[in-house]
Design a protein around this motif. Structure first.
Motif, PDB file in Angstrom:
ATOM      1  N   ILE A 248       0.846  -1.211   0.000  1.00  0.00           N
ATOM      2  CA  ILE A 248       0.000   0.000   0.000  1.00  0.00           C
ATOM      3  C   ILE A 248       0.878   1.257   0.000  1.00  0.00           C
ATOM      4  N   GLY A 249       2.052   1.142   0.617  1.00  0.00           N
ATOM      5  CA  GLY A 249       2.995   2.276   0.611  1.00  0.00           C
ATOM      6  C   GLY A 249       3.485   2.559  -0.800  1.00  0.00           C
ATOM      7  N   GLY A 250       3.838   1.497  -1.529  1.00  0.00           N
ATOM      8  CA  GLY A 250       4.300   1.663  -2.921  1.00  0.00           C
ATOM      9  C   GLY A 250       3.193   2.204  -3.806  1.00  0.00           C
ATOM     10  N   LEU A 251       1.986   1.683  -3.622  1.00  0.00           N
ATOM     11  CA  LEU A 251       0.843   2.134  -4.436  1.00  0.00           C
ATOM     12  C   LEU A 251       0.559   3.625  -4.216  1.00  0.00           C
ATOM     13  N   LEU A 252       0.697   4.066  -2.955  1.00  0.00           N
ATOM     14  CA  LEU A 252       0.463   5.480  -2.657  1.00  0.00           C
ATOM     15  C   LEU A 252       1.430   6.355  -3.448  1.00  0.00           C
ATOM     16  N   MET A 253       2.698   5.922  -3.529  1.00  0.00           N
ATOM     17  CA  MET A 253       3.685   6.715  -4.282  1.00  0.00           C
ATOM     18  C   MET A 253       3.323   6.756  -5.763  1.00  0.00           C
ATOM     19  N   LEU A 254       2.819   5.627  -6.314  1.00  0.00           N
ATOM     20  CA  LEU A 254       2.402   5.619  -7.726  1.00  0.00           C
ATOM     21  C   LEU A 254       1.242   6.590  -7.952  1.00  0.00           C
ATOM     22  N   GLU A 255       0.304   6.613  -7.014  1.00  0.00           N
ATOM     23  CA  GLU A 255      -0.838   7.540  -7.145  1.00  0.00           C
ATOM     24  C   GLU A 255      -0.359   8.982  -7.030  1.00  0.00           C
ATOM     25  N   ASP A 256       0.591   9.248  -6.121  1.00  0.00           N
ATOM     26  CA  ASP A 256       1.137  10.613  -5.999  1.00  0.00           C
ATOM     27  C   ASP A 256       1.760  11.060  -7.322  1.00  0.00           C
ATOM     28  N   GLY A 257       2.340  10.096  -8.040  1.00  0.00           N
ATOM     29  CA  GLY A 257       2.959  10.404  -9.338  1.00  0.00           C
ATOM     30  C   GLY A 257       1.944  10.441 -10.474  1.00  0.00           C
ATOM     31  N   ARG A 258       0.671  10.336 -10.176  1.00  0.00           N
ATOM     32  CA  ARG A 258      -0.450  10.430 -11.143  1.00  0.00           C
ATOM     33  C   ARG A 258      -0.316   9.390 -12.249  1.00  0.00           C
ATOM     34  N   ILE A 259       0.034   8.178 -11.847  1.00  0.00           N
ATOM     35  CA  ILE A 259       0.264   7.134 -12.863  1.00  0.00           C
ATOM     36  C   ILE A 259      -0.967   6.886 -13.729  1.00  0.00           C
ATOM     37  N   ARG A 260      -2.158   6.958 -13.144  1.00  0.00           N
ATOM     38  CA  ARG A 260      -3.370   6.684 -13.952  1.00  0.00           C
ATOM     39  C   ARG A 260      -3.554   7.726 -15.050  1.00  0.00           C
ATOM     40  N   SER A 261      -3.423   8.999 -14.697  1.00  0.00           N
ATOM     41  CA  SER A 261      -3.674  10.007 -15.731  1.00  0.00           C
ATOM     42  C   SER A 261      -2.530  10.039 -16.739  1.00  0.00           C
ATOM     43  N   VAL A 262      -1.311   9.725 -16.306  1.00  0.00           N
ATOM     44  CA  VAL A 262      -0.191   9.672 -17.262  1.00  0.00           C
ATOM     45  C   VAL A 262      -0.455   8.578 -18.297  1.00  0.00           C
ATOM     46  N   LEU A 263      -0.900   7.405 -17.835  1.00  0.00           N
ATOM     47  CA  LEU A 263      -1.177   6.302 -18.784  1.00  0.00           C
ATOM     48  C   LEU A 263      -2.345   6.665 -19.697  1.00  0.00           C
ATOM     49  N   ALA A 264      -3.380   7.271 -19.122  1.00  0.00           N
ATOM     50  CA  ALA A 264      -4.549   7.640 -19.936  1.00  0.00           C
ATOM     51  C   ALA A 264      -4.167   8.668 -21.001  1.00  0.00           C
ATOM     52  N   ARG A 265      -3.341   9.643 -20.617  1.00  0.00           N
ATOM     53  CA  ARG A 265      -2.915  10.676 -21.582  1.00  0.00           C
ATOM     54  C   ARG A 265      -2.053  10.063 -22.685  1.00  0.00           C
ATOM     55  N   ALA A 266      -1.240   9.095 -22.316  1.00  0.00           N
ATOM     56  CA  ALA A 266      -0.378   8.439 -23.321  1.00  0.00           C
ATOM     57  C   ALA A 266      -1.235   7.739 -24.377  1.00  0.00           C
ATOM     58  N   VAL A 267      -2.245   7.026 -23.913  1.00  0.00           N
ATOM     59  CA  VAL A 267      -3.114   6.289 -24.849  1.00  0.00           C
ATOM     60  C   VAL A 267      -3.946   7.277 -25.676  1.00  0.00           C
ATOM     61  N   GLU A 268      -4.393   8.357 -25.014  1.00  0.00           N
ATOM     62  CA  GLU A 268      -5.182   9.385 -25.719  1.00  0.00           C
ATOM     63  C   GLU A 268      -4.353   9.998 -26.859  1.00  0.00           C
ATOM     64  N   GLU A 269      -3.098  10.319 -26.561  1.00  0.00           N
ATOM     65  CA  GLU A 269      -2.217  10.923 -27.575  1.00  0.00           C
ATOM     66  C   GLU A 269      -1.979   9.940 -28.727  1.00  0.00           C
ATOM     67  N   ALA A 270      -1.702   8.684 -28.375  1.00  0.00           N
ATOM     68  CA  ALA A 270      -1.436   7.681 -29.414  1.00  0.00           C
ATOM     69  C   ALA A 270      -2.670   7.475 -30.298  1.00  0.00           C
ATOM     70  N   ALA A 271      -3.865   7.518 -29.690  1.00  0.00           N
ATOM     71  CA  ALA A 271      -5.101   7.335 -30.470  1.00  0.00           C
ATOM     72  C   ALA A 271      -5.293   8.496 -31.443  1.00  0.00           C
TER      73      ALA A 271
END
Ligand SMILES: NC(=O)c1ccc[n+]([C@@H]2O[C@H](COP(=O)([O-])OP(=O)(O)OC[C@H]3O[C@@H](n4cnc5c(N)ncnc54)[C@H](OP(=O)(O)O)[C@@H]3O)[C@@H](O)[C@H]2O)c1
Length: 295
Positions: A248-271
């Motif tokens: 849960i500690g590692g996951l919190l750091m991933l969320e702080d780094g906005r991993i979900r929106s970074v991945l979504a933006r990457a796919v949006e740009e590629a599309a």
């Protein structure tokens, strides 16, 4: 191998591949390894003589610049060139006596079936596909859809080809740009994520090769858990997050780094980019005129 796939082999299908680059060679290797089509029933064409020489030695099938005389032998032709090369590739097939019943399967990103049909200028059945490079290890993810002259059995034929090298789903063509961005480009995202995690392993003291093996096998295991259990990834993740634990500690750091929106933006740009790939002139005359005028 299913009985349907065996039936395709029994029919003695001959497969031609136009464009022996990364994807053309990947699909040929995957199909040879799967046993669906024998090498003696495959040929490939490429405009680059050195590519032909290297691919022919590596694949042990004829790969030629002058492939025209083979075109009429093909029951099925895979178009594996880049989007701007589509007009020249289709013109070469048309001029080489392409048979009306030969099924064309295009894996070209961004070029829709109606555009392929109008550039081809014949009523050949056309199936559009979006595979990915994992076809080389029989774990490909491919989607397919059919054009206006293709029958259900043409789609089935294409499905057998791609199921020999992984999973294959028939989808509505409207989803192709999104799918190109998600699973067509997907292996590259996964490679980058794995590379970053392996670096992270090195950062916390692991030898690099050990870190990479741990990361890759973990990715494989997690993917298999999602596919075999059918459970939502969030639920699987909850199972391994002990209260106040390290996960849960590692996951919190991933969320702080906005991993979900970074991945979504990457796919949006590629599309978005996928949507523009087929915009280049696709008529032979247009492209020839553009070349003459230096554009
Ligand atoms: N790479 C992927 O992960 C991926 C995944 C899904 C779909 N795709 C699609 O697959 C297609 C091929 O991608 P790729 O990465 O395999 O490209 P690639 O490595 O550049 O291969 C294309 C090959 O086709 C040759 N070629 C160009 N025009 C030709 C013609 N008129 N006749 C015969 N050969 C010709 C090229 O020669 P030159 O090098 O001399 O131009 C090159 O050797 C693209 O449309 C892409 O959108 C790729």
């Amino acid at each position: 191998m299913s009985s349907k796939q065996e039936q395709v082999i029994a029919e003695g299908m001959t497969l031609g591949v136009i464009g022996a680059g990364v994807m053309g060679q990947t699909l040929i290797r995957g199909l040879v390894a799967s046993g669906l089509i024998g090498r003696e029933r495959m040929w490939a064409g490429d405009k680059n003589a050195s590519t032909c020489e290297l691919a022919s030695a590596a694949l042990q099938i004829p790969v030629e610049v002058d492939f025209q005389s083979r075109v009429s032998t093909a029951d099925l032709i895979l178009i594996c060139v880049k989007p701007p090369d589509v007009p020249a590739a289709l013109a070469a097939l048309r001029n080489a006596g392409l048979r009306r019943e030969t099924l064309l399967i295009s894996i070209v990103a961004g070029v829709a079936t109606d555009r392929l049909e109008s550039v081809l200028g014949s009523e050949n059945p056309v199936v559009r596909a979006m595979p990915n490079t994992a076809c080389i290890v029989n774990e490909g993810m491919t989607v397919i859809c059919r054009g206006r002259y293709a029958e259900k059995q043409d789609l089935e034929r294409a499905r057998h080809i791609f199921e020999a090298v992984g999973k294959c789903l028939a989808v509505d063509e409207v989803h192709f740009n999104a799918i190109t961005a998600l699973s067509g480009s997907g292996p590259a995202y996964q490679f980058l994520i794995m590379e970053a995690l392996a670096d992270a392993g090195v950062r916390v003291g692991l030898p690099r090769q050990l870190a990479l093996t741990l990361v890759a096998q973990t990715a494989l295991g997690a993917a298999r858990m999602v596919l075999t259990t059918g459970r939502h990834p969030a639920s699987l993740r909850d199972d391994v997050t002990t209260p106040a634990g390290c996960t849960i500690g590692g996951l919190l750091m991933l969320e702080d780094g906005r991993i979900r929106s970074v991945l979504a933006r990457a796919v949006e740009e590629a599309a978005k980019i996928a949507g523009h790939l087929g915009m280049a002139p696709t008529k032979v005359s247009e492209s020839a005129a553009a070349q003459r005028s230096g554009h």
